[in-house]
Design a protein around this motif. Structure first.
Motif, mmCIF file in Angstrom:
data_model
loop_
_atom_site.group_PDB
_atom_site.id
_atom_site.type_symbol
_atom_site.label_atom_id
_atom_site.label_comp_id
_atom_site.label_asym_id
_atom_site.label_seq_id
_atom_site.Cartn_x
_atom_site.Cartn_y
_atom_site.Cartn_z
ATOM 1 N N SER A 54 44.836 -10.009 50.103
ATOM 2 C CA SER A 54 45.506 -9.252 49.060
ATOM 3 C C SER A 54 45.901 -10.205 47.933
ATOM 4 O O SER A 54 45.917 -11.423 48.114
ATOM 5 N N PRO A 55 46.239 -9.661 46.752
ATOM 6 C CA PRO A 55 46.647 -10.534 45.651
ATOM 7 C C PRO A 55 47.843 -11.428 45.984
ATOM 8 O O PRO A 55 47.955 -12.537 45.476
ATOM 9 N N GLN A 56 48.724 -10.974 46.880
ATOM 10 C CA GLN A 56 49.878 -11.781 47.264
ATOM 11 C C GLN A 56 49.468 -13.039 48.019
ATOM 12 O O GLN A 56 50.194 -14.024 48.047
ATOM 13 N N ASN A 57 48.304 -13.026 48.647
ATOM 14 C CA ASN A 57 47.819 -14.167 49.422
ATOM 15 C C ASN A 57 46.741 -14.960 48.689
ATOM 16 O O ASN A 57 46.127 -15.848 49.265
ATOM 17 N N LEU A 58 46.512 -14.657 47.429
ATOM 18 C CA LEU A 58 45.456 -15.293 46.661
ATOM 19 C C LEU A 58 45.917 -16.607 46.056
ATOM 20 O O LEU A 58 47.030 -16.711 45.528
ATOM 21 N N VAL A 59 45.085 -17.605 46.148
ATOM 22 C CA VAL A 59 45.344 -18.889 45.507
ATOM 23 C C VAL A 59 44.175 -19.170 44.582
ATOM 24 O O VAL A 59 43.015 -19.134 44.993
ATOM 25 N N VAL A 60 44.463 -19.427 43.317
ATOM 26 C CA VAL A 60 43.425 -19.742 42.342
ATOM 27 C C VAL A 60 43.538 -21.233 42.015
ATOM 28 O O VAL A 60 44.608 -21.728 41.687
ATOM 29 N N SER A 61 42.425 -21.916 42.122
ATOM 30 C CA SER A 61 42.387 -23.339 41.838
ATOM 31 C C SER A 61 41.340 -23.611 40.766
ATOM 32 O O SER A 61 40.231 -23.076 40.838
ATOM 33 N N VAL A 62 41.695 -24.395 39.782
ATOM 34 C CA VAL A 62 40.780 -24.704 38.678
ATOM 35 C C VAL A 62 40.724 -26.221 38.514
ATOM 36 O O VAL A 62 41.727 -26.905 38.586
ATOM 37 N N ALA A 63 39.516 -26.733 38.305
ATOM 38 C CA ALA A 63 39.344 -28.164 38.096
ATOM 39 C C ALA A 63 38.401 -28.388 36.925
ATOM 40 O O ALA A 63 37.598 -27.531 36.589
ATOM 41 N N GLY A 64 38.517 -29.519 36.323
ATOM 42 C CA GLY A 64 37.632 -29.852 35.210
ATOM 43 C C GLY A 64 38.296 -29.600 33.868
ATOM 44 O O GLY A 64 39.491 -29.392 33.768
ATOM 45 N N GLN A 65 37.494 -29.631 32.829
ATOM 46 C CA GLN A 65 38.006 -29.452 31.469
ATOM 47 C C GLN A 65 38.070 -27.965 31.144
ATOM 48 O O GLN A 65 37.111 -27.378 30.674
#
Length: 66
Positions: A54-65
């Motif tokens: 669910s959205p409550q358990n979502l982790v978004v990770s971003v790397a780079g420029q």
């Protein structure tokens, strides 16, 4: 499960643990056996997915420029 069995390079990694640890949980398949997976009712899988994915358990990770 079958995707890994179709690729010998990946499947060989599933064959080793039962040979090294035949009577220990370390030798079990992580996903379980095909027989066990086929016995799980669809409703149980859907309920598990709704509870944990669910959205409550979502982790978004971003790397780079960004």
């Amino acid at each position: 499960m079958n995707v890994y069995r179709d690729d010998p390079a990946r499947y060989v990694h599933e064959l080793m643990p039962p040979l090294l640890w035949p009577h220990d949980p370390l030798g079990y398949e992580v996903i379980g056996s095909q027989e066990i997976i086929q016995r799980i009712p669809r409703n149980d899988i859907v309920a598990y997915q709704k509870l944990h994915y669910s959205p409550q358990n979502l982790v978004v990770s971003v790397a780079g420029q960004i």
